[in-house]
Design a protein around this motif. Structure first.
Motif, PDB file in Angstrom:
ATOM      1  N   GLU A   1       3.360  10.918   3.940  1.00  0.00           N
ATOM      2  CA  GLU A   1       3.740  10.303   5.219  1.00  0.00           C
ATOM      3  C   GLU A   1       2.696   9.284   5.674  1.00  0.00           C
ATOM      4  O   GLU A   1       3.042   8.204   6.158  1.00  0.00           O
ATOM      5  N   ARG A   2       1.424   9.616   5.531  1.00  0.00           N
ATOM      6  CA  ARG A   2       0.367   8.680   5.913  1.00  0.00           C
ATOM      7  C   ARG A   2       0.383   7.437   5.039  1.00  0.00           C
ATOM      8  O   ARG A   2       0.180   6.328   5.527  1.00  0.00           O
ATOM      9  N   PHE A   3       0.605   7.617   3.754  1.00  0.00           N
ATOM     10  CA  PHE A   3       0.669   6.466   2.857  1.00  0.00           C
ATOM     11  C   PHE A   3       1.844   5.562   3.222  1.00  0.00           C
ATOM     12  O   PHE A   3       1.716   4.337   3.235  1.00  0.00           O
ATOM     13  N   ALA A   4       2.984   6.167   3.530  1.00  0.00           N
ATOM     14  CA  ALA A   4       4.160   5.381   3.927  1.00  0.00           C
ATOM     15  C   ALA A   4       3.870   4.618   5.218  1.00  0.00           C
ATOM     16  O   ALA A   4       4.236   3.445   5.349  1.00  0.00           O
ATOM     17  N   ARG A   5       3.204   5.275   6.160  1.00  0.00           N
ATOM     18  CA  ARG A   5       2.850   4.611   7.427  1.00  0.00           C
ATOM     19  C   ARG A   5       1.879   3.457   7.164  1.00  0.00           C
ATOM     20  O   ARG A   5       2.045   2.364   7.710  1.00  0.00           O
ATOM     21  N   PHE A   6       0.870   3.684   6.344  1.00  0.00           N
ATOM     22  CA  PHE A   6      -0.097   2.648   5.982  1.00  0.00           C
ATOM     23  C   PHE A   6       0.622   1.448   5.358  1.00  0.00           C
ATOM     24  O   PHE A   6       0.376   0.302   5.718  1.00  0.00           O
ATOM     25  N   THR A   7       1.517   1.721   4.431  1.00  0.00           N
ATOM     26  CA  THR A   7       2.246   0.662   3.739  1.00  0.00           C
ATOM     27  C   THR A   7       3.099  -0.145   4.711  1.00  0.00           C
ATOM     28  O   THR A   7       3.138  -1.378   4.635  1.00  0.00           O
ATOM     29  N   GLU A   8       3.768   0.539   5.632  1.00  0.00           N
ATOM     30  CA  GLU A   8       4.622  -0.150   6.602  1.00  0.00           C
ATOM     31  C   GLU A   8       3.790  -1.021   7.544  1.00  0.00           C
ATOM     32  O   GLU A   8       4.149  -2.170   7.820  1.00  0.00           O
TER      33      GLU A   8
ATOM     34  N   ARG B   1      -7.535  -5.366  11.724  1.00  0.00           N
ATOM     35  CA  ARG B   1      -7.759  -4.049  12.344  1.00  0.00           C
ATOM     36  C   ARG B   1      -7.849  -2.958  11.303  1.00  0.00           C
ATOM     37  O   ARG B   1      -7.195  -2.992  10.270  1.00  0.00           O
ATOM     38  N   SER B   2      -8.613  -1.939  11.635  1.00  0.00           N
ATOM     39  CA  SER B   2      -8.797  -0.797  10.740  1.00  0.00           C
ATOM     40  C   SER B   2      -7.566   0.099  10.722  1.00  0.00           C
ATOM     41  O   SER B   2      -6.809   0.157  11.688  1.00  0.00           O
ATOM     42  N   PHE B   3      -7.418   0.828   9.651  1.00  0.00           N
ATOM     43  CA  PHE B   3      -6.336   1.804   9.535  1.00  0.00           C
ATOM     44  C   PHE B   3      -6.811   3.206   9.882  1.00  0.00           C
ATOM     45  O   PHE B   3      -6.081   4.166   9.715  1.00  0.00           O
ATOM     46  N   LYS B   4      -8.029   3.352  10.367  1.00  0.00           N
ATOM     47  CA  LYS B   4      -8.588   4.676  10.648  1.00  0.00           C
ATOM     48  C   LYS B   4      -7.795   5.441  11.697  1.00  0.00           C
ATOM     49  O   LYS B   4      -7.740   6.658  11.666  1.00  0.00           O
ATOM     50  N   SER B   5      -7.195   4.742  12.632  1.00  0.00           N
ATOM     51  CA  SER B   5      -6.484   5.419  13.712  1.00  0.00           C
ATOM     52  C   SER B   5      -5.070   5.842  13.331  1.00  0.00           C
ATOM     53  O   SER B   5      -4.363   6.442  14.115  1.00  0.00           O
ATOM     54  N   ILE B   6      -4.651   5.541  12.128  1.00  0.00           N
ATOM     55  CA  ILE B   6      -3.292   5.883  11.688  1.00  0.00           C
ATOM     56  C   ILE B   6      -3.220   7.354  11.389  1.00  0.00           C
ATOM     57  O   ILE B   6      -4.008   7.937  10.761  1.00  0.00           O
TER      58      ILE B   6
END
Length: 89
Positions: A45-52, A84-89
């Motif tokens: 789920e996190r990878f999918a969110r990152f990709t989107e 922007r960073s992806f740390k907050s995802i």
């Protein structure tokens, strides 16, 4: 030759204990598998969110200045969002 019956095991509890141990081990294994599945699901789920988000940021950066003005942001805002960073995802 006379037939002699084998004596019954002295402790019937040993069978119950081993069955109980096996049951506990099976339950523990199922629990570990469930945790692993949960972790893998979260990772996917996190990878999918990152990709989107990455896709959306690239699309934002690809807009021309007129299109950016239409949605109310500047080129600098778009570039800042892209970095922007992806740390907050």
């Amino acid at each position: 030759m006379a037939y002699q019956a084998c004596p019954a095991p002295a402790h019937q509890d040993s069978c119950d204990t081993s069955a109980s141990s096996l049951s506990n081990a099976t339950a523990s294994l199922h629990s570990a598998a469930a945790r692993l599945t949960d972790h893998l699901t979260l990772l996917v789920e996190r990878f999918a969110r990152f990709t989107e988000i990455r896709r959306q940021r690239r699309m934002l950066l690809a807009l021309n200045d007129q299109q950016l003005r239409d949605i109310g942001i500047t080129r600098a805002d778009a570039e800042e969002e892209y970095r922007r960073s992806f740390k907050s995802i």
